[in-house]
Every structure is written in structure tokens, then in C-alpha cells.
Design an enzyme around this catalytic site. Structure first.
Site, mmCIF file in Angstrom:
data_model
loop_
_atom_site.group_PDB
_atom_site.id
_atom_site.type_symbol
_atom_site.label_atom_id
_atom_site.label_comp_id
_atom_site.label_asym_id
_atom_site.label_seq_id
_atom_site.Cartn_x
_atom_site.Cartn_y
_atom_site.Cartn_z
ATOM 1 N N GLU A 1 -6.789 4.765 8.164
ATOM 2 C CA GLU A 1 -6.579 6.174 7.819
ATOM 3 C C GLU A 1 -7.814 6.763 7.148
ATOM 4 O O GLU A 1 -8.114 7.950 7.311
ATOM 5 C CB GLU A 1 -5.340 6.303 6.929
ATOM 6 C CG GLU A 1 -4.055 5.994 7.702
ATOM 7 C CD GLU A 1 -2.886 5.625 6.811
ATOM 8 O OE1 GLU A 1 -1.806 5.357 7.371
ATOM 9 O OE2 GLU A 1 -3.050 5.583 5.574
ATOM 10 N N HIS B 1 -9.502 1.125 5.323
ATOM 11 C CA HIS B 1 -8.229 1.348 5.999
ATOM 12 C C HIS B 1 -8.434 2.333 7.156
ATOM 13 O O HIS B 1 -9.245 3.254 7.080
ATOM 14 C CB HIS B 1 -7.202 1.899 5.003
ATOM 15 C CG HIS B 1 -5.792 1.838 5.522
ATOM 16 N ND1 HIS B 1 -5.286 2.764 6.403
ATOM 17 C CD2 HIS B 1 -4.789 0.955 5.275
ATOM 18 C CE1 HIS B 1 -4.030 2.462 6.687
ATOM 19 N NE2 HIS B 1 -3.705 1.364 6.011
ATOM 20 N N GLY C 1 2.976 -1.201 4.329
ATOM 21 C CA GLY C 1 2.921 0.230 4.075
ATOM 22 C C GLY C 1 4.266 0.784 3.662
ATOM 23 O O GLY C 1 4.719 0.608 2.536
ATOM 24 N N GLY C 2 4.942 1.452 4.591
ATOM 25 C CA GLY C 2 6.189 2.143 4.271
ATOM 26 C C GLY C 2 7.247 1.272 3.632
ATOM 27 O O GLY C 2 7.973 1.715 2.727
ATOM 28 N N GLU D 1 -5.081 -4.902 10.958
ATOM 29 C CA GLU D 1 -4.080 -3.853 11.160
ATOM 30 C C GLU D 1 -4.366 -3.114 12.463
ATOM 31 O O GLU D 1 -5.224 -2.222 12.501
ATOM 32 C CB GLU D 1 -4.109 -2.846 10.002
ATOM 33 C CG GLU D 1 -3.696 -3.411 8.669
ATOM 34 C CD GLU D 1 -3.433 -2.294 7.659
ATOM 35 O OE1 GLU D 1 -2.305 -2.182 7.194
ATOM 36 O OE2 GLU D 1 -4.363 -1.531 7.377
ATOM 37 N N GLY E 1 2.367 2.637 10.706
ATOM 38 C CA GLY E 1 3.250 3.773 10.481
ATOM 39 C C GLY E 1 4.000 4.240 11.706
ATOM 40 O O GLY E 1 4.650 5.280 11.679
ATOM 41 N N ASN F 1 0.857 -1.185 0.000
ATOM 42 C CA ASN F 1 0.000 0.000 0.000
ATOM 43 C C ASN F 1 0.895 1.238 0.000
ATOM 44 O O ASN F 1 1.472 1.601 1.020
ATOM 45 C CB ASN F 1 -0.905 -0.012 1.232
ATOM 46 C CG ASN F 1 -1.809 1.201 1.297
ATOM 47 O OD1 ASN F 1 -1.942 1.949 0.326
ATOM 48 N ND2 ASN F 1 -2.436 1.411 2.449
ATOM 49 N N TRP F 2 0.997 1.873 -1.150
ATOM 50 C CA TRP F 2 1.908 3.016 -1.288
ATOM 51 C C TRP F 2 1.336 4.291 -0.681
ATOM 52 O O TRP F 2 2.048 5.279 -0.542
ATOM 53 C CB TRP F 2 2.229 3.256 -2.766
ATOM 54 C CG TRP F 2 3.004 2.151 -3.398
ATOM 55 C CD1 TRP F 2 3.335 0.943 -2.856
ATOM 56 C CD2 TRP F 2 3.549 2.145 -4.718
ATOM 57 N NE1 TRP F 2 4.045 0.179 -3.735
ATOM 58 C CE2 TRP F 2 4.199 0.891 -4.906
ATOM 59 C CE3 TRP F 2 3.555 3.054 -5.767
ATOM 60 C CZ2 TRP F 2 4.842 0.549 -6.089
ATOM 61 C CZ3 TRP F 2 4.205 2.718 -6.951
ATOM 62 C CH2 TRP F 2 4.844 1.481 -7.106
ATOM 63 N N LYS F 3 0.062 4.304 -0.380
ATOM 64 C CA LYS F 3 -0.606 5.476 0.189
ATOM 65 C C LYS F 3 -0.409 6.696 -0.736
ATOM 66 O O LYS F 3 -0.413 6.547 -1.957
ATOM 67 C CB LYS F 3 -0.124 5.710 1.617
ATOM 68 C CG LYS F 3 -0.287 4.455 2.499
ATOM 69 C CD LYS F 3 0.003 4.684 3.942
ATOM 70 C CE LYS F 3 -0.204 3.384 4.710
ATOM 71 N NZ LYS F 3 0.015 3.554 6.153
ATOM 72 N N SER G 1 3.478 -1.735 10.383
ATOM 73 C CA SER G 1 4.934 -1.698 10.579
ATOM 74 C C SER G 1 5.606 -3.019 10.237
ATOM 75 O O SER G 1 6.520 -3.470 10.924
ATOM 76 C CB SER G 1 5.263 -1.284 12.015
ATOM 77 O OG SER G 1 4.776 0.011 12.299
#
Length: 767
Positions: A611, A609, A749-750, A681, A687, A524-526, A728
Site C-alpha cells: 500500500e 508494504h 491485516g483485517g 504478501e 484485503g 498490522n492495524w493500518k 487475507s
């Protein structure tokens, strides 16, 4: 001798005995402090499986599976062992069966089935149980063809990559055995299991880790480890003059110069006792066997040409159960000394160091392995009570080991086996340890009377210690509530049954293979990467991703890059996903895109999600609308669920996660539900760099997510749905999550923005 002199002599004897008891009880606590310090200071010395390069040619391995009247456990065990990722022509499996019940028929049937599937698997049944487990292993070793011998008891579940992570260690010819770390799939079944899992974490992290990091002798735990065959033979083989044949062989091998290696980053799942009867059996055997091993090897160890600190720590290790008879005697002496010489207790303020040492050990273990260690600290008082309450069992076992060699190897009853064989039911009426339960009742009654008498003599300072012992022995003798099933959260709800029919099924197929769920890793590149940056990132990671066909790979870039990345992925097996969509097919919804628009480029879509829920006000109702729209347009929704930090710390994880599933998947058919993917999640881990532990995440999936799915759509759907972990995830911790039986991949994610790291995560999912 006058009566006064005789009385004074008697009091002196009592005082000496009590002082000796306090000293003996203090020693294990001080050793725990020392091992915790050693672990924290030198843990960087502990090897990791990634430190070892795979050998040019994989050596031949024999896996020994010793079983005795353990019923359906053999189904699960063989299912896991036959999935191990290892060259089939280099692997032999031995089912070593000492059973006297219908287990033998089932085991033979399973062995024949796997043999037809091409596995090199043999079945050996002994009528004479000479030597019990040690004799069984020795008998199997006679015909074993492997140069390495892996051992798994019936309740163990090795992850698929276990052998390939452990075997490379043996490229050093001095390595005699490798032990991996136990984790417990039933750690949250009831309060007793939670307390025992806490104790086992202390052993696995601090005791084993501290000894290994400090260069001391380590023990072999009897299962979840692997031996070099020549080491077993050179060390005298398996012997059954003790009931802890594993500890005995490990020390004999290390005294001959062989090295034992502890790999704490490689885990294998096992079961902790869920009943007090099972715990008494286990602790009696361990206490008796360890004292027998001390008798057998103490002199040889102390005379060995080794540094004094290694010899001393070795003796402390082997004598770990010796303090228990002294602990019971100390409680018995409180009454006479409290009445006749109460001031004597003022000299023993230092004895509190013993309890402090154990508390530090458990605290250290929890901070190393669990993100929710603060909650687990609440269990420390229960640990203290259970340790005192079980001390009578350990004391009797230790004294038995002091005066007798060998004995009956009474296996710890396993939960899944209940009902399969009356011989091994944990609650069997034929319980040879009933006298210990009555002994605990007698101790609690004695200490209650002691409290009343001491109160009459105005000895109030002693009463807390007496009531501590009274409560502890009462707890273990009358502690049925310890065995009561517990929900994952403290929130009462009819939706939170701890063991549904699904739980029983997933115990049989804990790796989730009943329907052969394929691992899935989605990036997930967001809101990151322009079109050109996205193209560059995909170009960098594409070769590595294409090489891992065992894993379903999905990239989820921003909307602006979907068309460009779709063109780059054309002709590959790598999927493309969107990060959100509206539920309506078209209309005046500025800034939104419809399912049909997503479908032009994508096969997947991330929905719900945290967010989106936090920043854009999405609710379970809107998520439900989007899920139904995605399925109606032949898109695979990746539905995100998870609790916040406040909800987690309040013990509301099960309540929140169940609600999100129930409302987010409302009105779906079983066929529709089986087509989606769930991503668990924890919001507090997204994050932040603070991931949940693999064991805790697996527990939520096993005890909340799949049972909720089972209740809504049936066990088959619950078993079929893939559940990912997100929060994470990195290349460093991915293997921990992928080794869990109920976790089928990750929503990354990151780390998905770094080509090399994302590829490593995908490779880890492949095992």
C-alpha cells in the site's frame, strides 16, 4: 468356411474388441464425473479436524517409519517426527529398517541420538525382507506399544500439529483409520512433477473427497495416516499377497464394519516422482497391486451386505487400473479398423466423455486448492499426453497383477536420496523397467506408421487421435525435457536457479528448524482505531496473546496510538511495531517520523508494504534506505515483498520477488540480513479475501525467497531469516499457512482488528 466369411468374422472380432476397449476406457472417466459431482454436492459433509474435541487424556501413539535404502531422507524424517507436538510419554517411534546399504548406520546413529535426548525411539533392522513394506510394518506391530499406529514413509514431512489434529477423531470407537491429504513440496521442480502433482490433487480432493463425502469406502494411501491397532489386528493384519497392502487392509477393515475417515484440511508433505524411471516404478507397482486387491476382494465385496452403490463404487475403485490394457489395445486397433472399416469409428463419439470426466476432476481439484488454478489448467493437455504415454506401464503392471500374487515391492526412488545409495538412484543404470521404455518407443513408431498408412487411405479424421497417441508415447520414451529443472517463472534469469545449495539444505530441514526459527505473528492495524479504540482492542486481546508464549507476537497500531499501547504492553513479552518511518534521522520532512522516534516506543517497523508502494510511490530504493536506517537504530524491520495480480498471471512472480529482495536488501551485511523479517504478501491477496494457497506461498518462499537470500548472504542467513505470509490471513486459513515448512508466521491485516480472531491466529501459529 470361405475366405470371405472368415474375413468378416475377423472384422467382427476386431470391432467387438474395440467396442469393449472403448467401454472400458470410458468407465473411469464417467466415475470421475460422478465423484466430482458427489464431492461438489456433499463436500459439506467432510469432517474437519476442528470438529473434534481433544480427548481428556491423549492415547498412546506409535509412529512407524518403514525405510529401505533411503539415505539422508531418514535425517529429515526423524527431524520432523521428533518435533511433533504430542506428550512425549505417550509417544513411541519405531524406525523399521530393511536397508541393505549405509542407511542402516545413519539410522542407528540418529536413533541413538534422539534416544539420548529423551525420546522413546527404537530401531529394528530386518535381514530377511519377507513381505517387503507390509512385512516390515507387521514385524514392528508385534512390539508396538501404541493403541494408535501412525505411518510415514521416508519422504514425508508431518507438520508439528499433525497428531493433535488427527488423534481426536478416534474418540469414536468405530473409526478404524484416518487418512490425511498429501501435498507435494517438489511440485514445481520440473514439468513432470507439476503434472503429477496435478494428478495427485485430483486423487486427494475429488476421488478421496468424493468417496468420503458420498459415504463410500475410501482407501488408505499407505502413509500420512493413522490406524487403530485393534482394527489392524481384527482385519487380519498387514498382508503381502498384494503390492498395495494399504488399499487391501483399508477395504478388509471397512468390510468388517470399521470406518475410514478422510481429513482433507490436515495436510502432510510428500514427494512426487521427478523422473520417468521413478514414475514407471511407482505406477507399475500401483497397477499390479490394485488389480491383485481386486482379484482378492471383488467377490467378497460384491456379496457384502452393503447398498449396491457402495459395492459398485468399491469395485470401480479397485479396478481403476483395469482399463489401461484396453487403452493400449485400442490404439493398436486403430490402424486395421481405420483401413478396413473406417466408418465404424463414427459410433464412438461418446468416448470423449472419458476424457471430459478426467478434465472435470482436475478442474474441480484445482479450483478447490489453488488460487492460480487458471494457470494450472494449461497443464491439462500435458496431463492427457502423460496419461496415455504411461498407459503401457500401467497395462503391463495390471496384467502382471491379474496373473500373479505378491511380488517385489519396488519402492519409488526419491530425489533427495540421489548419490547416497546407488541402489535407489532414480537414474540408476540397473533399471528393471527399461523394457517398458522400449515398449513406449515401439508404440510411438507403430502409431507413426499407422498415421502414414491412414493418410494414404484418406482417413484424415483418424489422424488427430493417432498423432495424439504417437506424441504421448514419444513423450514418455524420449521426454528428458520433462525432467529438466524449471524456474518458478518463465522469465529467464541467472538469478532464478531452481535448486541451489540452500534447496538441498532445506530439503534436509524443511520445517526451517536448523536454527529453530520462532514463529512470529504481527498485526498490522493500518489506518484504523483511535487511541481509545486501540486501548479497548488491546485490553480484549491481551490475555489471549499472553497465553501463547511459543509465538513472537507484535502489534502495529497507527502512530497516534503507539505511546498508549506501549504503556499497556510494558512488562509483557508482546512487541510493538510502527507501520512506516523515514530513513533520515531528522529534517524538513513534514508528516514523517524518524527511526529514533519509532525506537522510543517500538522494537519493530513494517517497511515496503504494497500500500505504501502503490499509494505513496515507494520504490525498492527507498525501502532499502529505510531498512538500513532501521537496522542502524536496532529496530527489526518487517520487509514486505510481493507481486501484483498482473505479474502473477504473467508468470513473473520469481522475477518481481527476487528483484525486490535484491534491491531492497542491497548493501546489507550477512549479520544485518539475519536480523530482519520478510513478509511475502501477494498484492492481489491483500484485503481482498482471496488468499494464496499455503502450498503456493510456501513454494515462493522455498524456491525464490530463500535461494535469493542464500545467493546474497549465504545459506546460513537464508535459513535463519523468518519469512511471514500476508494477504487475507484469517483464523480459518491460518493453520494451512503455518503447516508449511518455509512459512514462519503471518503479517495479519483485517483479522488483527478482531481480538478473538487474532488470538486464534496466534494460537494456530503455536501448533
Amino acid at each position: 468356411m470361405t475366405n470371405a466369411v472368415a474375413w468378416e468374422t475377423f472384422l467382427i472380432v476386431l470391432k467387438i474388441l474395440y467396442a469393449l476397449c472403448m467401454l472400458m476406457v470410458l468407465l473411469p472417466g464417467l466415475n470421475s464425473l460422478f465423484l466430482a459431482y458427489t464431492y461438489l454436492r456433499f463436500r459439506h459433509r467432510l469432517p474437519r479436524s476442528s470438529d473434534f474435541i481433544p480427548p481428556p487424556s491423549w492415547p498412546r501413539v506409535t509412529i512407524q517409519l518403514p525405510i529401505y535404502n533411503e539415505g539422508q531422507l531418514i535425517t529429515r524424517l526423524l527431524h520432523a517426527v521428533t518435533r511433533l507436538d504430542y506428550p512425549r510419554d505417550r509417544l513411541e517411534i519405531q524406525v523399521l529398517d530393511d536397508s541393505t546399504d549405509e542407511t542402516s548406520i545413519l539410522a542407528q546413529t540418529l536413533v541413538e541420538r534422539y534416544r539420548r535426548e529423551g525420546f522413546e525411539i527404537v530401531y529394528r533392522h530386518r535381514i530377511n525382507r519377507q513381505g517387503y513394506k507390509a512385512g516390515n510394518l507387521a514385524s514392528g506391530l508385534e512390539t508396538a506399544t501404541g493403541e494408535l499406529i501412525a505411518i510415514f514413509d521416508a519422504d514425508f514431512i508431518p507438520p508439528r500439529n499433525w497428531l493433535k489434529r488427527v488423534v481426536p477423531v478416534f474418540q469414536d470407537p468405530q473409526i478404524g483409520f484416518v487418512q490425511t491429504r498429501w501435498v507435494h513440496y517438489n511440485a514445481h521442480t520440473n514439468l513432470l512433477a507439476r503434472l503429477l502433482a496435478l494428478a495427485m490433487d485430483g486423487h486427494a480432493i475429488v476421488e478421496q473427497g468424493g468417496r468420503a463425502a458420498g459415504g463410500f469406502f475410501i482407501g488408505f494411501d499407505g502413509s500420512g495416516g493413522i490406524w487403530r491397532r485393534t482394527c489392524i489386528v481384527a482385519s487380519g493384519g498387514w498382508q503381502w499377497d498384494t503390492l498395495t497392502e494399504d488399499l487391501d487392509l483399508a477395504y478388509r477393515a471397512q468390510l468388517l464394519g470399521w470406518k475410514g475417515v478422510y481429513l482433507p484440511d490436515v495436510t502432510v508433505q510428500a514427494e512426487v516422482p521427478e523422473t520417468l524411471t521413478a514414475l514407471r516404478r511407482q505406477q507399475y507397482r500401483w497397477a499390479k497391486g490394485s488389480v491383485q486387491t481386486l482379484r482378492k476382494l471383488a467377490t467378497r465385496l460384491w456379496r457384502a451386505p452393503l447398498p449396491w452403490r457402495i459395492r459398485l463404487e468399491g469395485l470401480l475403485h479397485l479396478s481403476m487400473y483395469v482399463p489401461f490394457p484396453f487403452a493400449v489395445l485400442a490404439f493398436a486397433l486403430i490402424l486395421p479398423l481405420g483401413v478396413w472399416s473406417p466408418s465404424y469409428f463414427n459410433f464412438f463419439f461418446w468416448s470423449a466423455l472419458g476424457g471430459l470426466g478426467l478434465a472435470v476432476e482436475y478442474l474441480t481439484a484445482q479450483t478447490e486448492t489453488h488460487s492460480t488454478w487458471q494457470q494450472r489448467l494449461k497443464l491439462l493437455p500435458g496431463m492427457a499426453l502423460l496419461g496415455i504415454g504411461i498407459s503401457l506401464t500401467c497395462a503391463v503392471g495390471a496384467l502382471d497383477g491379474l496373473f500373479h500374487e505378491g511380488g517385489v515391492f519396488d519402492r519409488t526412488p526419491k530425489t533427495l536420496n540421489q548419490g547416497f545409495s546407488a541402489t535407489h538412484s532414480p537414474r540408476s543404470a540397473k533399471n528393471p523397467y527399461n523394457y517398458l521404455e522400449w515398449g513406449e518407443k515401439a508404440m510411438s513408431l507403430y502409431l507413426l506408421c499407422s498415421a502414414l498408412l491412414l493418410a494414404r487411405h484418406a482417413q484424415a479424421p483418424l489422424l488427430p487421435w493417432v498423432f495424439l497417441g504417437f506424441t504421448a508415447f514419444l513423450l514418455t520414451s524420449q521426454g528428458a525435457f520433462l525432467e529438466e529443472p524449471q524456474p518458478v517463472s518463465s522469465t529467464p534469469s541467472s538469478t532464478h536457479h531452481h535448486f541451489s545449495s540452500l534447496n538441498q539444505m532445506t530439503l534436509l530441514f524443511p520445517s526451517g528448524d536448523a536454527t529453530m526459527r520462532k514463529p512470529l505473528v504481527a498485526g498490522n492495524w493500518k489506518m484504523n482505531k483511535t487511541v481509545e479504540q486501540a486501548r479497548a482492542l488491546v485490553s480484549e486481546m491481551l490475555p489471549g496473546l499472553q497465553a501463547v508464549s511459543e509465538v513472537e507476537r507484535v502489534l502495529c497500531p497507527p502512530f497516534t496510538s503507539l505511546m498508549a499501547i506501549a504503556a499497556m504492553l510494558s512488562g509483557t513479552e508482546i512487541g510493538l511495531g510502527a507501520q512506516n518511518m523515514h530513513w533520515e534521522a531528522a529534517g524538513a520532512f513534514t508528516g514523517e517520523i524518524s527511526p529514533a522516534m519509532v525506537k522510543e516506543f517500538c522494537q519493530y517497523v513494517i517497511l515496503g508494504h504494497s500500500e505504501r508502494r502503490t499509494h505513496f510511490g515507494e520504490t525498492d530504493e527507498t525501502v532499502n534506505r529505510k531498512v538500513r536506517a532501521a537496522l542502524a537504530n536496532a529496530l527489526t524491520p518487517i520487509v514486505c515483498i510481493g507481486e501484483t495480480l498482473a505479474e502473477n498471471e504473467a508468470g513473473r512472480t520469481a522475477e518481481v520477488v527476487s528483484r525486490q529482495i535484491e534491491q531492497g536488501l542491497k548493501d546489507l551485511t550477512p549479520e544485518q540480513a539475519s536480523a530482519l523479517v520478510i513478509a511475502y504478501e501477494p498484492v492481489w491477496a491483500i484485503g481482498t479475501g482471496r488468499a494464496a494457497s499455503g502450498q503456493d506461498a510456501n513454494r515462493v518462499v522455498a524456491e525464490v525467497i530463500r535461494p535469493t537470500l542464500s545467493r546474497m548472504f549465504g545459506p546460513a542467513v537464508a535459513e535463519a531469516v523468518r519469512v511471514l505470509y500476508g494477504g487475507s490471513v484469517t483464523a480459518a486459513n491460518a493453520a494451512e499457512f503455518f503447516s508449511q515448512p518455509h512459512i514462519d508466521g503471518a503479517l495479519v491485516g483485517g483479522a488483527s482488528l478482531k481480538a478473538a480472531e487474532f488470538v486464534k491466529i496466534v494460537e494456530a501459529a503455536a501448533g
